[in-house]
Design a protein around this motif. Structure first.
Motif, PDB file in Angstrom:
ATOM      1  N   ALA A 150       0.847  -1.191   0.000  1.00 30.75           N
ATOM      2  CA  ALA A 150       0.000   0.000   0.000  1.00 30.75           C
ATOM      3  C   ALA A 150       0.887   1.247   0.000  1.00 30.75           C
ATOM      4  O   ALA A 150       1.877   1.317   0.737  1.00 30.75           O
ATOM      5  CB  ALA A 150      -0.911  -0.008   1.216  1.00 30.75           C
ATOM      6  N   PRO A 167       1.274   5.532   0.313  1.00 28.18           N
ATOM      7  CA  PRO A 167       0.599   6.741   0.789  1.00 28.18           C
ATOM      8  C   PRO A 167       0.009   7.505  -0.394  1.00 28.18           C
ATOM      9  O   PRO A 167       0.531   7.444  -1.515  1.00 28.18           O
ATOM     10  CB  PRO A 167       1.718   7.526   1.475  1.00 28.18           C
ATOM     11  CG  PRO A 167       2.985   6.953   0.961  1.00 28.18           C
ATOM     12  CD  PRO A 167       2.714   5.526   0.608  1.00 28.18           C
ATOM     13  N   GLU A 168      -1.060   8.225  -0.133  1.00 22.85           N
ATOM     14  CA  GLU A 168      -1.798   8.871  -1.214  1.00 22.85           C
ATOM     15  C   GLU A 168      -0.922   9.812  -2.036  1.00 22.85           C
ATOM     16  O   GLU A 168      -1.007   9.856  -3.264  1.00 22.85           O
ATOM     17  CB  GLU A 168      -2.997   9.639  -0.641  1.00 22.85           C
ATOM     18  CG  GLU A 168      -3.870  10.284  -1.710  1.00 22.85           C
ATOM     19  CD  GLU A 168      -5.092  10.977  -1.131  1.00 22.85           C
ATOM     20  OE1 GLU A 168      -5.812  11.619  -1.909  1.00 22.85           O
ATOM     21  OE2 GLU A 168      -5.310  10.867   0.093  1.00 22.85           O
ATOM     22  N   VAL A 169      -0.049  10.564  -1.368  1.00 19.25           N
ATOM     23  CA  VAL A 169       0.772  11.528  -2.083  1.00 19.25           C
ATOM     24  C   VAL A 169       1.715  10.833  -3.056  1.00 19.25           C
ATOM     25  O   VAL A 169       1.972  11.326  -4.161  1.00 19.25           O
ATOM     26  CB  VAL A 169       1.566  12.416  -1.085  1.00 19.25           C
ATOM     27  CG1 VAL A 169       2.568  11.595  -0.278  1.00 19.25           C
ATOM     28  CG2 VAL A 169       2.268  13.550  -1.805  1.00 19.25           C
ATOM     29  N   GLU A 217       1.113   7.721  -4.382  1.00 24.09           N
ATOM     30  CA  GLU A 217       0.261   7.106  -5.401  1.00 24.09           C
ATOM     31  C   GLU A 217      -0.095   8.125  -6.480  1.00 24.09           C
ATOM     32  O   GLU A 217      -0.079   7.809  -7.689  1.00 24.09           O
ATOM     33  CB  GLU A 217      -1.013   6.551  -4.761  1.00 24.09           C
ATOM     34  CG  GLU A 217      -1.954   5.867  -5.739  1.00 24.09           C
ATOM     35  CD  GLU A 217      -1.315   4.697  -6.456  1.00 24.09           C
ATOM     36  OE1 GLU A 217      -1.489   4.612  -7.686  1.00 24.09           O
ATOM     37  OE2 GLU A 217      -0.634   3.882  -5.805  1.00 24.09           O
ATOM     38  N   GLN A 218      -0.389   9.341  -6.081  1.00 24.71           N
ATOM     39  CA  GLN A 218      -0.719  10.385  -7.053  1.00 24.71           C
ATOM     40  C   GLN A 218       0.483  10.696  -7.943  1.00 24.71           C
ATOM     41  O   GLN A 218       0.333  10.929  -9.142  1.00 24.71           O
ATOM     42  CB  GLN A 218      -1.179  11.641  -6.318  1.00 24.71           C
ATOM     43  CG  GLN A 218      -2.528  11.496  -5.629  1.00 24.71           C
ATOM     44  CD  GLN A 218      -2.895  12.719  -4.805  1.00 24.71           C
ATOM     45  OE1 GLN A 218      -2.073  13.613  -4.582  1.00 24.71           O
ATOM     46  NE2 GLN A 218      -4.140  12.775  -4.360  1.00 24.71           N
ATOM     47  N   GLU A 219       1.661  10.715  -7.355  1.00 23.69           N
ATOM     48  CA  GLU A 219       2.874  11.031  -8.106  1.00 23.69           C
ATOM     49  C   GLU A 219       3.230   9.905  -9.072  1.00 23.69           C
ATOM     50  O   GLU A 219       3.697  10.140 -10.191  1.00 23.69           O
ATOM     51  CB  GLU A 219       4.041  11.271  -7.145  1.00 23.69           C
ATOM     52  CG  GLU A 219       5.330  11.730  -7.801  1.00 23.69           C
ATOM     53  CD  GLU A 219       5.238  13.124  -8.398  1.00 23.69           C
ATOM     54  OE1 GLU A 219       5.764  13.326  -9.505  1.00 23.69           O
ATOM     55  OE2 GLU A 219       4.631  14.011  -7.753  1.00 23.69           O
ATOM     56  N   ALA A 227       1.199   7.355 -10.285  1.00 24.87           N
ATOM     57  CA  ALA A 227       0.136   6.765 -11.113  1.00 24.87           C
ATOM     58  C   ALA A 227       0.386   6.940 -12.603  1.00 24.87           C
ATOM     59  O   ALA A 227       0.267   5.980 -13.385  1.00 24.87           O
ATOM     60  CB  ALA A 227      -1.208   7.364 -10.716  1.00 24.87           C
TER      61      ALA A 227
END
Length: 212
Positions: free
Chosen positions: A138, A140-142, A144-146, A148
């Motif tokens: 998994a 972290p969102e930051v 994952e955004q970078e 993707a």
């Protein structure tokens, strides 16, 4: 299309077969030159037990009689913490537009936002995430955004671009712990099949851990 240069860093305290097997497999998967790069002062972990010179001696012994993996000691010549971004910028200045890759484990990749100037890493190199087959970490969102829009699955795509992509490399993990190897050596035991054969040719190479 240019053969990439991949960097696989660590303390290598000591280097063991787990390190070498994943570096070798990544080299094959990527058709890349892979350099093992020992850290001087790792920012995220305690200082190594063995000195820089001792760790270099172990790596030289481990890398004998093969041509796929090599050694790069530049971080040992640098004072202060070994920040990956500084190393990659130095390599970029040397290598021009040659594709560069940073090889890191899936757990380390998940912690990338804690690294010094982590977003700049994508400007300088591709990132190869060494993962266990069938296991997803998994993010972290930051991160994952970078990551993707940067993900690719075909290693050939990395040969055509100098930096900026993320590729997952399913490698065969060897459950070997450097901590456990150090414990065995400190107990006077012989971790014969956990370490490269070359490390047993000279008793002085493993002396830092037997005397710890």
């Amino acid at each position: 299309m240019t053969r990439p240069l991949a960097i696989f860093g660590g303390t290598f305290d000591p280097v063991h077969l787990g390190h070498l097997s994943v570096a070798w497999e990544a080299s094959e998967l990527l058709d890349a030159e892979v350099r093992l790069m020992p850290a001087s002062v790792p920012p995220h972990r305690p200082a190594p037990i063995a000195s820089a010179a001792q760790r270099v001696a172990m790596l030289r012994a481990a890398l004998q009689k093969q041509s796929r993996l090599s050694l790069d000691t530049r971080e040992l010549a640098r004072t202060g913490p070994s920040y990956t971004i500084d190393t990659l910028l130095e390599l970029r200045a040397e290598q021009g537009d040659r594709p560069l890759l940073l090889l890191i484990g899936a757990d380390a990749f998940a912690g990338l936002p804690s690294w010094h100037r982590w977003r700049e890493l994508f400007d300088v190199a591709h990132i190869g995430v060494l993962s266990r087959p069938g296991v997803d970490a998994a993010l972290p969102e930051v991160l994952e955004q970078e990551a993707a829009s940067r993900r690719v699955v075909d290693p050939a795509m990395l040969h055509a671009l100098p930096a900026g992509k993320v590729i997952e490399l399913a490698v065969t993990p060897l459950e070997i712990s450097a901590t456990r190897v150090r414990e065995l050596l400190a107990e006077g035991r012989d971790p014969r099949y956990l370490l490269p054969c070359g490390l047993f040719d000279d008793p002085a190479v493993l002396a830092p851990y037997r005397n710890a």
